[in-house]
Structures are given as C-alpha cells and as structure tokens.
Write a protein that holds these residues in place. Structure first.
Motif, PDB file in Angstrom:
ATOM      1  N   CYS A   1       5.291   4.894   2.988  1.00 43.85           N
ATOM      2  CA  CYS A   1       5.325   6.308   2.623  1.00 43.85           C
ATOM      3  C   CYS A   1       5.513   7.190   3.853  1.00 43.85           C
ATOM      4  O   CYS A   1       6.285   8.154   3.831  1.00 43.85           O
ATOM      5  N   TYR A   2       4.830   6.862   4.951  1.00 41.66           N
ATOM      6  CA  TYR A   2       5.020   7.635   6.181  1.00 41.66           C
ATOM      7  C   TYR A   2       6.461   7.553   6.657  1.00 41.66           C
ATOM      8  O   TYR A   2       7.051   8.559   7.087  1.00 41.66           O
ATOM      9  N   ARG A   3       7.058   6.375   6.585  1.00 47.23           N
ATOM     10  CA  ARG A   3       8.452   6.234   7.015  1.00 47.23           C
ATOM     11  C   ARG A   3       9.393   7.002   6.086  1.00 47.23           C
ATOM     12  O   ARG A   3      10.404   7.564   6.534  1.00 47.23           O
ATOM     13  N   ILE A   4       9.086   7.018   4.798  1.00 43.27           N
ATOM     14  CA  ILE A   4       9.895   7.771   3.842  1.00 43.27           C
ATOM     15  C   ILE A   4       9.811   9.268   4.149  1.00 43.27           C
ATOM     16  O   ILE A   4      10.831   9.983   4.132  1.00 43.27           O
ATOM     17  N   PHE A   5       8.613   9.742   4.444  1.00 49.44           N
ATOM     18  CA  PHE A   5       8.453  11.150   4.794  1.00 49.44           C
ATOM     19  C   PHE A   5       9.253  11.478   6.048  1.00 49.44           C
ATOM     20  O   PHE A   5       9.867  12.547   6.159  1.00 49.44           O
ATOM     21  N   ASP A   6       9.235  10.577   7.007  1.00 46.72           N
ATOM     22  CA  ASP A   6      10.012  10.795   8.223  1.00 46.72           C
ATOM     23  C   ASP A   6      11.499  10.860   7.898  1.00 46.72           C
ATOM     24  O   ASP A   6      12.226  11.705   8.427  1.00 46.72           O
ATOM     25  N   HIS A   7      11.944   9.990   6.998  1.00 45.06           N
ATOM     26  CA  HIS A   7      13.348   9.989   6.570  1.00 45.06           C
ATOM     27  C   HIS A   7      13.732  11.338   5.966  1.00 45.06           C
ATOM     28  O   HIS A   7      14.827  11.853   6.231  1.00 45.06           O
ATOM     29  N   PHE A   8      12.857  11.927   5.176  1.00 43.53           N
ATOM     30  CA  PHE A   8      13.144  13.205   4.530  1.00 43.53           C
ATOM     31  C   PHE A   8      12.969  14.403   5.470  1.00 43.53           C
ATOM     32  O   PHE A   8      13.324  15.525   5.109  1.00 43.53           O
ATOM     33  N   GLY A   9      12.404  14.179   6.639  1.00 41.36           N
ATOM     34  CA  GLY A   9      12.157  15.290   7.552  1.00 41.36           C
ATOM     35  C   GLY A   9      10.901  16.056   7.204  1.00 41.36           C
ATOM     36  O   GLY A   9      10.754  17.231   7.571  1.00 41.36           O
ATOM     37  N   TRP A  10       9.957  15.402   6.533  1.00 43.72           N
ATOM     38  CA  TRP A  10       8.704  16.054   6.130  1.00 43.72           C
ATOM     39  C   TRP A  10       7.582  15.839   7.138  1.00 43.72           C
ATOM     40  O   TRP A  10       6.444  16.225   6.884  1.00 43.72           O
ATOM     41  N   SER A  11       7.881  15.215   8.257  1.00 43.12           N
ATOM     42  CA  SER A  11       6.851  15.010   9.269  1.00 43.12           C
ATOM     43  C   SER A  11       6.680  16.302  10.078  1.00 43.12           C
ATOM     44  O   SER A  11       7.509  17.213  10.014  1.00 43.12           O
ATOM     45  N   GLU A  12       5.618  16.358  10.856  1.00 48.35           N
ATOM     46  CA  GLU A  12       5.302  17.559  11.637  1.00 48.35           C
ATOM     47  C   GLU A  12       4.767  17.098  12.988  1.00 48.35           C
ATOM     48  O   GLU A  12       3.567  17.130  13.263  1.00 48.35           O
TER      49      GLU A  12
ATOM     50  N   PRO B   1       9.385   3.751  -9.829  1.00 51.23           N
ATOM     51  CA  PRO B   1      10.779   3.448  -9.509  1.00 51.23           C
ATOM     52  C   PRO B   1      11.338   4.337  -8.400  1.00 51.23           C
ATOM     53  O   PRO B   1      12.172   3.885  -7.604  1.00 51.23           O
ATOM     54  N   ASP B   2      10.877   5.571  -8.337  1.00 53.43           N
ATOM     55  CA  ASP B   2      11.331   6.500  -7.294  1.00 53.43           C
ATOM     56  C   ASP B   2      10.900   5.993  -5.909  1.00 53.43           C
ATOM     57  O   ASP B   2      11.686   5.958  -4.959  1.00 53.43           O
ATOM     58  N   PHE B   3       9.611   5.595  -5.821  1.00 51.33           N
ATOM     59  CA  PHE B   3       9.082   5.116  -4.555  1.00 51.33           C
ATOM     60  C   PHE B   3       9.748   3.802  -4.163  1.00 51.33           C
ATOM     61  O   PHE B   3      10.126   3.610  -2.995  1.00 51.33           O
ATOM     62  N   GLN B   4       9.932   2.909  -5.110  1.00 54.12           N
ATOM     63  CA  GLN B   4      10.573   1.633  -4.816  1.00 54.12           C
ATOM     64  C   GLN B   4      12.008   1.832  -4.321  1.00 54.12           C
ATOM     65  O   GLN B   4      12.466   1.106  -3.420  1.00 54.12           O
ATOM     66  N   ALA B   5      12.693   2.799  -4.883  1.00 56.22           N
ATOM     67  CA  ALA B   5      14.063   3.079  -4.448  1.00 56.22           C
ATOM     68  C   ALA B   5      14.084   3.532  -2.992  1.00 56.22           C
ATOM     69  O   ALA B   5      14.957   3.117  -2.212  1.00 56.22           O
ATOM     70  N   MET B   6      13.097   4.356  -2.607  1.00 54.96           N
ATOM     71  CA  MET B   6      13.037   4.824  -1.224  1.00 54.96           C
ATOM     72  C   MET B   6      12.620   3.710  -0.271  1.00 54.96           C
ATOM     73  O   MET B   6      13.071   3.674   0.879  1.00 54.96           O
ATOM     74  N   VAL B   7      11.777   2.795  -0.727  1.00 51.32           N
ATOM     75  CA  VAL B   7      11.413   1.641   0.104  1.00 51.32           C
ATOM     76  C   VAL B   7      12.659   0.802   0.392  1.00 51.32           C
ATOM     77  O   VAL B   7      12.881   0.355   1.529  1.00 51.32           O
ATOM     78  N   ARG B   8      13.491   0.598  -0.618  1.00 47.56           N
ATOM     79  CA  ARG B   8      14.736  -0.154  -0.398  1.00 47.56           C
ATOM     80  C   ARG B   8      15.617   0.554   0.619  1.00 47.56           C
ATOM     81  O   ARG B   8      16.270  -0.096   1.459  1.00 47.56           O
ATOM     82  N   LEU B   9      15.631   1.871   0.564  1.00 49.26           N
ATOM     83  CA  LEU B   9      16.471   2.642   1.485  1.00 49.26           C
ATOM     84  C   LEU B   9      15.998   2.495   2.926  1.00 49.26           C
ATOM     85  O   LEU B   9      16.795   2.210   3.822  1.00 49.26           O
ATOM     86  N   ILE B  10      14.704   2.678   3.160  1.00 47.03           N
ATOM     87  CA  ILE B  10      14.233   2.591   4.558  1.00 47.03           C
ATOM     88  C   ILE B  10      14.292   1.158   5.073  1.00 47.03           C
ATOM     89  O   ILE B  10      14.474   0.935   6.275  1.00 47.03           O
ATOM     90  N   ASP B  11      14.151   0.191   4.174  1.00 45.27           N
ATOM     91  CA  ASP B  11      14.235  -1.212   4.589  1.00 45.27           C
ATOM     92  C   ASP B  11      15.617  -1.555   5.139  1.00 45.27           C
ATOM     93  O   ASP B  11      15.759  -2.474   5.955  1.00 45.27           O
ATOM     94  N   ARG B  12      16.635  -0.829   4.709  1.00 41.02           N
ATOM     95  CA  ARG B  12      17.996  -1.133   5.163  1.00 41.02           C
ATOM     96  C   ARG B  12      18.222  -0.734   6.617  1.00 41.02           C
ATOM     97  O   ARG B  12      19.186  -1.173   7.242  1.00 41.02           O
ATOM     98  N   THR B  13      17.339   0.117   7.145  1.00 42.74           N
ATOM     99  CA  THR B  13      17.509   0.562   8.532  1.00 42.74           C
ATOM    100  C   THR B  13      16.394   0.100   9.456  1.00 42.74           C
ATOM    101  O   THR B  13      16.618  -0.127  10.645  1.00 42.74           O
ATOM    102  N   ASP B  14      15.157  -0.033   8.946  1.00 44.81           N
ATOM    103  CA  ASP B  14      14.041  -0.411   9.805  1.00 44.81           C
ATOM    104  C   ASP B  14      12.900  -0.968   8.952  1.00 44.81           C
ATOM    105  O   ASP B  14      12.340  -0.250   8.130  1.00 44.81           O
ATOM    106  N   ARG B  15      12.557  -2.225   9.175  1.00 43.67           N
ATOM    107  CA  ARG B  15      11.486  -2.874   8.411  1.00 43.67           C
ATOM    108  C   ARG B  15      10.191  -2.985   9.216  1.00 43.67           C
ATOM    109  O   ARG B  15       9.248  -3.657   8.781  1.00 43.67           O
TER     110      ARG B  15
END
Length: 252
Positions: free
Chosen positions: A24-35, A234-248
């Motif tokens: 979830c933290y990596r997904i937030f970073d992907h979306f630019g929601w980190s601070e 399903p939304d969260f799982q889709a984003m996990v697949r996305l971040i896994d493609r660049t950094d696991r």
C-alpha cells in the motif's frame, strides 16, 4: 501475497499484513500521495490485541518494505525490536482510533494537494461529481488544532468522527479508516478523485450540485458495480500487479 522472508518468530498472518501494508505504501508513492517522510497508513496486526504496524519515521514511502515496518502497541511501545523511530504525530492520531474503534483496522492519513485544498474550504467536500456523491452525508469534520501530538485532542477527534469513518481534518488533510486495507484504499482513491475533480470544477466555473434524491439512488446502487470478493479487493490487487512490474522489493 506470497511470503518472501518471514522471520521465524512471526506468524503467517502478521507477515501477510506486513506485505499488504508495504504494498500500500508503494502504491501511494506510485500515485504521488506521499509527503516526503511524513503521513501514515496503519494496519492492525491480525490476532493480536492492540498491536498495529506503521511506517518507519525517516523513510520514504518508496523505501518501505514488509520487514522494516514498525510494530507498536496503542501506548507507543515498539514490539518487534525495530531500530526505527515512529512519528509522534502519526502515533498520537492513529492510536486513538485503533484504541477506541473496533472496526478501524486500517487508517490512512494524507496531505495530498487536492485533499488539503478541499479541507481548507468552508464548504468542504461538495456533492458535485460521481465520486463525491458517494460520500454525501458520510464525512465528519474536525477543526485544525495544530500538529497532532497532544493526547487530549484524541477525545475531540473521536467525538467529531461519531459513527462515520471518513474525516476532513480542516486546513490539514484527510483521514480514512475501514475494516480492511483494500476497503480503506478504495475509499482513499475515491476521496482523492472527488477532491481533485472539485478543485478542477471550481476553477472551471460554477459547480452544479447533485440533488439529494439522486445521491440516495447513487449510494444505494454503488454496491451493484462491485465484484463479489470484498470491497476494494480487486482494485488493490490490480495495483499490486502494477507495482510488481517495476519493483518487488516491498515484499522483503
């Protein structure tokens, strides 16, 4: 989520929770929601009373992994021997909800530009778009009292939240909590979209508010467009697949 490097004395349930939260933290970073190194997403440790996971203070969201998350109790004691400190503001705010709300298993606090902008307006979130209509009548508001490090503010946070589980922290940001991390993630995503669209609509012209009767139908029918596997799953799982493609690396 497959286990990568679970410690021998850690339960499979805790390791799964750690991997889910790290993702979830990596997904937030992907979306630019980190601070920078601030803000927090916390998750209760399954089958352990009063224990939850939080990000190590000082690390970017892109550096959070399953193993470096810090396990603390609601009194702030580190339970896993982590060498990392915990942000005092994050502990103060999140611990009060984890302590008093049995259904607040995942709590998200962000300072996104759109979320902070809407929180700084007198009207707050207005029912002017598809996503905002889902939140009409379901958002609590809490006035800004400065950085959240004083325990006594917790009483007012709980009182202002009431039976709702989404809060606009006025002049500050947003707060989302839910029974599961995927559900909290989806609520955060929808809230962020609602705020982004409101900021854009107000800049474009005079927003048109959706009538109350239409909002009622909209909220009633939203469940009909969800897959029957759990809210946000399903939304969260889709984003996990996305971040896994660049950094696991978050899995470790």
């Amino acid at each position: 989520m497959a286990s990568a490097a679970r410690q021998p004395d850690m339960s499979p349930a805790e390791w799964e929770a750690r991997q889910q939260l790290a993702a979830c933290y990596r997904i937030f970073d992907h979306f630019g929601w980190s601070e920078l190194i601030y803000n927090h997403i916390t998750l209760r440790v399954p089958d352990e009373e009063n224990a939850f996971l939080i990000n190590p203070f000082g690390l970017l969201y892109s550096e959070v992994t399953a193993s470096n998350l810090v396990k603390i109790d609601i009194d702030g004691h580190v339970l896993d021997g982590s060498p990392y400190p915990v942000n005092r503001a994050g502990f103060t705010q999140h611990s009060v909800f984890h302590r008093h709300l049995a259904d607040a298993h995942c709590i998200i606090h962000t300072h996104t530009t759109a979320g902070m902008a809407v929180s700084a307006t007198q009207e707050g979130l207005r029912p002017i778009n598809f996503y905002a209509a889902a939140f009409a009548g379901r958002i609590a508001y809490h006035d800004f009292e400065g950085v959240t490090i004083r325990p006594e503010e917790g009483e007012r946070l709980i009182a202002n939240l009431g039976e709702r589980r989404i809060m606009m922290l006025r002049n500050h940001g947003t707060l989302v909590m839910a029974k599961s991390l995927p559900e909290a993630f989806l609520m955060q995503w929808m809230l962020q979209r609602a705020c982004e669209i409101q900021v854009a609509a107000c800049a474009a012209g005079t927003p048109v508010e959706i009538p109350a009767d239409v909002i009622a139908v909209h909220q009633r029918d939203l469940a009909g467009v969800q897959l029957p596997v759990g809210v946000g799953v399903p939304d969260f799982q889709a984003m996990v697949r996305l971040i896994d493609r660049t950094d696991r690396s978050w899995r470790d």
